[in-house]
Enzyme design. Structure first.
Site, PDB file in Angstrom:
ATOM      1  N   VAL A  80       0.389   3.875   2.469  1.00 45.73           N
ATOM      2  CA  VAL A  80       1.719   4.321   2.045  1.00 45.73           C
ATOM      3  C   VAL A  80       2.585   4.559   3.273  1.00 45.73           C
ATOM      4  O   VAL A  80       3.753   4.143   3.324  1.00 45.73           O
ATOM      5  CB  VAL A  80       1.623   5.597   1.169  1.00 45.73           C
ATOM      6  CG1 VAL A  80       3.003   6.192   0.914  1.00 45.73           C
ATOM      7  CG2 VAL A  80       0.919   5.272  -0.140  1.00 45.73           C
ATOM      8  N   HIS A  81       2.012   5.184   4.298  1.00 45.89           N
ATOM      9  CA  HIS A  81       2.754   5.414   5.542  1.00 45.89           C
ATOM     10  C   HIS A  81       3.108   4.072   6.198  1.00 45.89           C
ATOM     11  O   HIS A  81       4.230   3.899   6.692  1.00 45.89           O
ATOM     12  CB  HIS A  81       1.915   6.269   6.496  1.00 45.89           C
ATOM     13  CG  HIS A  81       2.579   6.522   7.809  1.00 45.89           C
ATOM     14  ND1 HIS A  81       3.778   7.190   7.936  1.00 45.89           N
ATOM     15  CD2 HIS A  81       2.217   6.166   9.064  1.00 45.89           C
ATOM     16  CE1 HIS A  81       4.123   7.242   9.207  1.00 45.89           C
ATOM     17  NE2 HIS A  81       3.190   6.621   9.915  1.00 45.89           N
ATOM     18  N   ALA A  82       2.183   3.134   6.198  1.00 50.89           N
ATOM     19  CA  ALA A  82       2.435   1.811   6.790  1.00 50.89           C
ATOM     20  C   ALA A  82       3.595   1.122   6.074  1.00 50.89           C
ATOM     21  O   ALA A  82       4.475   0.534   6.712  1.00 50.89           O
ATOM     22  CB  ALA A  82       1.177   0.949   6.718  1.00 50.89           C
TER      23      ALA A  82
END
Length: 109
Positions: A80-82
């Site tokens: 999700v961060h990526a």
């Protein structure tokens, strides 16, 4: 149902984050070079930014393809961060491109 290889998912997530981060930095450096009137450095930074951006996108596309083929969700907090980093660099890419075009039009006027 196949299990997600969480280590592999973390590895590809970090790859996306790294390349997206490098692309973002290079787009900003390219814009700074253009503001200083250094066209050569602008083009060099911009080219490097594009290479990193494309690499991040290719890795992300592989993750999506894997999910479609295996029908196994490829999701983790790191992924999700990526994806957030990838969306951020797309915004920076768009804005720096628009600003660079405006600066060049003003320069010609």
């Amino acid at each position: 149902m196949d299990m997600v290889d969480i280590e592999k998912l973390a590895e590809v997530s970090m790859e996306i984050i790294s390349y997206a981060g490098m692309a973002k930095s290079k787009y900003i450096l390219a814009y700074e070079s253009l503001k200083k009137g250094n066209q050569h450095d602008y083009e060099k930074q911009r080219k490097e930014a594009e290479e990193n951006y494309i690499h991040a996108h290719r890795v992300h596309s592989k993750v999506l393809t894997t999910e479609m083929e295996t029908r196994t969700p490829q999701v983790s907090l790191l992924m999700v961060h990526a994806e957030d980093q990838l969306m951020s660099v797309e915004t920076i890419r768009f804005l720096t491109t628009e600003l660079a075009e405006m600066m060049q039009k003003l320069k010609q006027a």
